[in-house]
Structures are given as structure tokens and as C-alpha cells.
Motif scaffolding. Structure first.
Motif, PDB file in Angstrom:
ATOM      1  N   ILE A 122     -21.095 -25.447   1.534  1.00 43.14           N
ATOM      2  CA  ILE A 122     -21.036 -26.856   1.136  1.00 43.14           C
ATOM      3  C   ILE A 122     -22.297 -27.603   1.572  1.00 43.14           C
ATOM      4  CG2 ILE A 122     -18.520 -26.909   1.186  1.00 43.14           C
ATOM      5  CD1 ILE A 122     -18.680 -28.434   3.828  1.00 43.14           C
ATOM      6  N   GLU A 123     -23.224 -26.855   2.170  1.00 43.58           N
ATOM      7  CA  GLU A 123     -24.538 -27.380   2.573  1.00 43.58           C
ATOM      8  C   GLU A 123     -24.413 -28.559   3.544  1.00 43.58           C
ATOM      9  OE1 GLU A 123     -27.600 -26.645  -0.860  1.00 43.58           O
ATOM     10  OE2 GLU A 123     -25.729 -27.328  -1.772  1.00 43.58           O
ATOM     11  N   ARG A 124     -23.596 -28.316   4.584  1.00 41.27           N
ATOM     12  CA  ARG A 124     -23.436 -29.294   5.666  1.00 41.27           C
ATOM     13  C   ARG A 124     -23.744 -28.601   6.997  1.00 41.27           C
ATOM     14  NH1 ARG A 124     -20.084 -33.650   4.657  1.00 41.27           N
ATOM     15  NH2 ARG A 124     -20.732 -34.299   6.740  1.00 41.27           N
ATOM     16  N   MET A 125     -24.983 -28.206   7.162  1.00 41.47           N
ATOM     17  CA  MET A 125     -25.357 -27.398   8.322  1.00 41.47           C
ATOM     18  C   MET A 125     -25.676 -28.233   9.562  1.00 41.47           C
ATOM     19  SD  MET A 125     -24.933 -24.425   7.155  1.00 41.47           S
ATOM     20  CE  MET A 125     -25.620 -23.396   8.447  1.00 41.47           C
ATOM     21  N   GLN A 126     -25.849 -29.539   9.385  1.00 40.79           N
ATOM     22  CA  GLN A 126     -26.214 -30.377  10.535  1.00 40.79           C
ATOM     23  C   GLN A 126     -25.134 -30.344  11.615  1.00 40.79           C
ATOM     24  OE1 GLN A 126     -26.270 -31.255   7.323  1.00 40.79           O
ATOM     25  NE2 GLN A 126     -27.957 -32.652   6.843  1.00 40.79           N
ATOM     26  N   LEU A 127     -23.875 -30.493  11.190  1.00 34.62           N
ATOM     27  CA  LEU A 127     -22.764 -30.498  12.137  1.00 34.62           C
ATOM     28  C   LEU A 127     -22.635 -29.148  12.830  1.00 34.62           C
ATOM     29  CD1 LEU A 127     -20.383 -32.039  13.348  1.00 34.62           C
ATOM     30  CD2 LEU A 127     -18.990 -31.265  11.414  1.00 34.62           C
TER      31      LEU A 127
END
Length: 420
Positions: free
Chosen positions: A148-153
């Protein structure tokens, strides 16, 4: 920065953000080993240090078994669902429940392996304490957040867990008798990250009980990746395990000191490949090939810089980090291992980016399996006679063989595309 953002598409900005987040995480993966590995070597002594590293090699193998290739196939599926704005729940729980079954099966196999072999049975608690790493990594759901391309978290949670592990080590370990704390604290770090990310991931899905219907094709593709990953981890773990079987923990400690530096060199490529994978998966053939033509010379240049850095700075780094003279006395082997940093960039470009994005799972599997067979055959042939030197020769030659196979399958695919 605002001018640059205007030139990039929304997808490219997402890739850039994910790459930035993964680069931060990878920076920790570089910095922390330079703190942890010398600290453990100094406080545990070479033999105890070799033992805990041997356990980590074995856990890497267990992680690949429990993953079953889902980190590649499921990431791609989640990425496609994201593009179509669909529901993630079905694929998420197909992966989750399959992994839970595998997690139990792998633990049983680990217990059989450890207690059946006297060499491992002596320190059985080190291997079982290390299994928390496998549990934490299995429930982490990093594949989901990559899709889902939410790698920051994910980066933040992983960073906190790694720092927690490091702090615990520096506070509680001061002598060889404290060696049992290493797998315990490592497991705590992974479990904290895994439980936290699993809890957060449930916000994106609706709970489902096990349902494996209409999953044959997905599991078939995952099995091909599973064979690839098992082969990769077997190649990674076999060098340390074979050396430990024929030589002993102290020599494993020397090899581990060098190998951890090589792993850091290998992983410099991964943030970019992980960030690009969902993006490249959505592109057509022409776009994929244009991207590859741009990437190949860049990866070659990075690999050359890595090789030269290890050759010219390797001796200084080892002398600065480690106190045991036996490690420095073998520094020439580390310099030869710089070839691994050169070879591996292009191999990973095919196996971790191009092949999965093209669904060339069989070709990827062939690269890994051939590499593993070659690694084991060469290792068992020369390590009993050459010891540490034999292990280093095996590692370098295996990386070269895998590079040749990756090149072969890449150009084979290009020829097939040109015919269509």
C-alpha cells in the motif's frame, strides 16, 4: 523541493517518500551493526559471539520458511488492489493464516533439528530464545505496508525496535556469561515491532477466519518464491552453518564479523528496490525495459564504489571495530569479499525487482536454486580442508554464479519479448 515535486507524478512522489523512509531504516541497519557487532565480540569473546551469530544464521532460514514467498507475491497483489481501490481483506488473511500454520510447523522442525544434532543440542536454549525473531518478523506485515506504499510508519516502528534491542544489549551485557541475553533481547525487539505493526494493519482490513478456497494459483506462485527465498537463505546461512560444523564457533565468529559487513553492503540496494517494486509492477513492458536500461549502469557504478571502498578501507574498519587479533589477521579475506558487494547489486536488480514485477517467478527460483546447489556442493567440498578461506571462496563464487544466471534469464526474457 516544491519545484522538484511539481516535476514528479503522484506515483513518483510516493516512490520517493517510501525510498526516503526505507533509506532511513537502512541507515540504521548500517550504523547499528557497527555498534553491536564489535560490542558483542569484545564482551562475549570470539567463541560466544560465534555461537549467537550461528543462531542468527539459523533464524534467517526459519524466517524464509515461515514467509513462504508471500513478501513478494502478496506485495504485488496488494499493490494491484490499491490501484483498483479494492478490499485488502481477502488476500491479507490468506497470507496471515497460512503464515500462522507455517510458524507452528517451522518451530516443530527447529526443535527436531536442534535436539537431534549434538552440536546444537548443547546450547539449545540459544536457538529457542532466538525464535522470537521469527515470530516478530512473521506477524510484522511489512509486505502489506510495502504494497500500500506506506513505508514511513513501518520505518518508525522498526527503528524504535532496533534501538530498543541495542540499548538493552549495552545495558545488560558485560561478560561472556551474558550471552543468553543476545537472542532474548533480539527477540523482544522483533516482537515489539511485529505486534505493533500487526495491530495497525488491522485498521485497513476486516477480520476473516481461515479460508483457502480459490487460492491455488496464488499459493503456486508463492511456492516458487518460497523455493527461491529458501534457497537464498540457505545460501546465506549455509556458509556459517557449514563452517560451524567443520571448524567451530570461534572461526564462525571471524566469518560473521566479515559477513555482517557484507550484509550491510548488500542491503544498500534494498531500500530502492523495495520502494520501486510496487511502482514497477504496475508498468507495461516498454516502461519496465526503459527503467532497466537506466538502472543497470547506475547499479554497476554503485557496486564498483562498494568494491573499492572495501578493498581500500576494509583493513582500517576491522582494526577500528574489533579487538581480537585473529579477525584482523584475516582481513585480506574481507577485501576479497568486496567482490560480493560488486556482484550482488545486479543480481538483486533481477531477483528483487525485475523478475517479480514481470511475474518471472520460475526464473527467479532457478537463479536461487542453482546458486544454492552450487554453494552447498562447493562448501562441503572445500570447507573441511580450507576452513575459513574455503567459506570465503564459496561465498564469492556463489555470488558470481548467481549473477551469471540472472544475466542469462534477463536477456532470455528480452528475446522472448522481442518475438511477441
Amino acid at each position: 523541493m516544491s519545484k522538484l515535486s511539481k516535476k514528479l507524478s503522484g506515483e513518483e512522489i510516493t516512490v520517493a517518500k517510501n525510498y526516503g523512509a526505507l533509506t532511513v531504516l537502512q541507515a540504521l541497519n548500517y550504523i547499528l551493526p557497527f555498534l553491536i557487532i564489535p560490542f558483542l565480540e569484545r564482551n562475549l569473546g570470539l567463541e560466544r559471539f560465534g555461537l549467537v551469530m550461528l543462531a542468527q544464521y539459523l533464524m534467517a532460514f526459519c524466517i524464509a520458511f515461515a514467509d513462504f514467498g508471500f513478501s513478494t507475491t502478496a506485495t504485488r497483489e496488494i499493490s494491484l488492489i490499491k490501484e483498483g481501490k479494492g478490499d485488502y481483506s481477502i488476500i491479507y488473511f490468506k497470507v496471515f493464516w497460512a503464515r500462522m500454520i507455517l510458524l507452528i510447523a517451522v518451530f516443530i522442525l527447529l526443535c527436531v533439528f536442534v535436539f537431534a544434532i549434538p552440536r546444537f543440542r548443547v546450547e539449545w536454549h540459544i536457538y529457542l530464545l532466538s525464535y522470537g525473531v521469527v515470530i516478530g518478523q512473521t506477524i510484522l506485515a511489512d509486505w502489506f505496508f510495502q504494497g500500500i506504499e506506506r513505508m514511513q510508519l513501518l520505518t518508525i516502528i522498526n527503528a524504535v525496535a532496533k534501538i530498543l534491542f541495542t540499548v538493552l544489549l549495552f545495558v545488560f551485557i558485560s561478560s561472556p556469561e551474558d550471552y543468553s541475553y543476545v537472542p532474548l533481547f533480539n527477540s523482544i525487539g522483533f516482537l515489539v515491532a511485529g505486534i505493533t505493526m500487526f495491530t495497525i494493519s488491522l485498521n485497513y482490513v476486516s477480520w476473516q477466519w481461515p479460508n483457502f478456497k480459490d487460492s491455488k494459483e496464488f499459493y503456486k506462485e508463492s511456492f516458487q518464491i518460497f523455493i527461491s527465498d529458501i534457497s537464498s537463505q540457505l545460501t546465506f546461512a549455509a556458509n556459517g552453518l557449514v563452517l560451524g560444523l567443520f571448524v567451530g564457533d570461534s572461526v564462525v565468529g571471524i566469518f560473521s564479523a566479515f559477513d555482517r559487513l557484507m550484509i550491510a553492503a548488500k542491503k544498500m540496494y534494498l531500500p530502492f528496490y523495495q520502494a520501486m517494486y510496487p511502482y514497477m509492477s504496475r508498468k507495461n513492458l516498454l516502461q519496465k525495459n526503459k527503467m532497466m536500461k537506466k538502472l543497470i549502469p547506475s547499479i554497476l557504478a554503485i557496486g564498483l564504489v562498494g568494491l573499492l571502498g572495501i578493498v581500500f578501507l576494509g583493513g582500517w574498519v576491522v582494526d577500528f571495530l574489533f579487538k581480537d587479533p585473529e579477525i584482523y589477521n584475516n582481513v585480506n579475506l574481507l577485501q576479497w569479499m568486496g567482490l560480493i558487494a560488486f556482484f550482488t547489486g545486479l543480481t538483486l536488480l533481477f531477483t528483487n525487482l525485475y523478475a517479480p514485477s514481470r511475474k518471472l517467478f520460475k526464473d527467479r527460483m532457478n537463479v536461487m536454486v542453482i546458486g544454492t546447489i552450487f554453494n552447498l556442493a562447493l562448501g562441503f567440498s572445500i570447507v573441511p580442508y580450507l576452513g575459513l578461506q574455503g567459506t570465503v571462496i564459496t561465498a564469492i563464487c556463489t555470488e558470481f554464479v548467481m549473477l551469471l544466471m540472472a544475466i542469462y534469464f534477463y536477456y532470455k526474457d528480452l528475446k522472448q519479448i522481442s518475438k511477441t
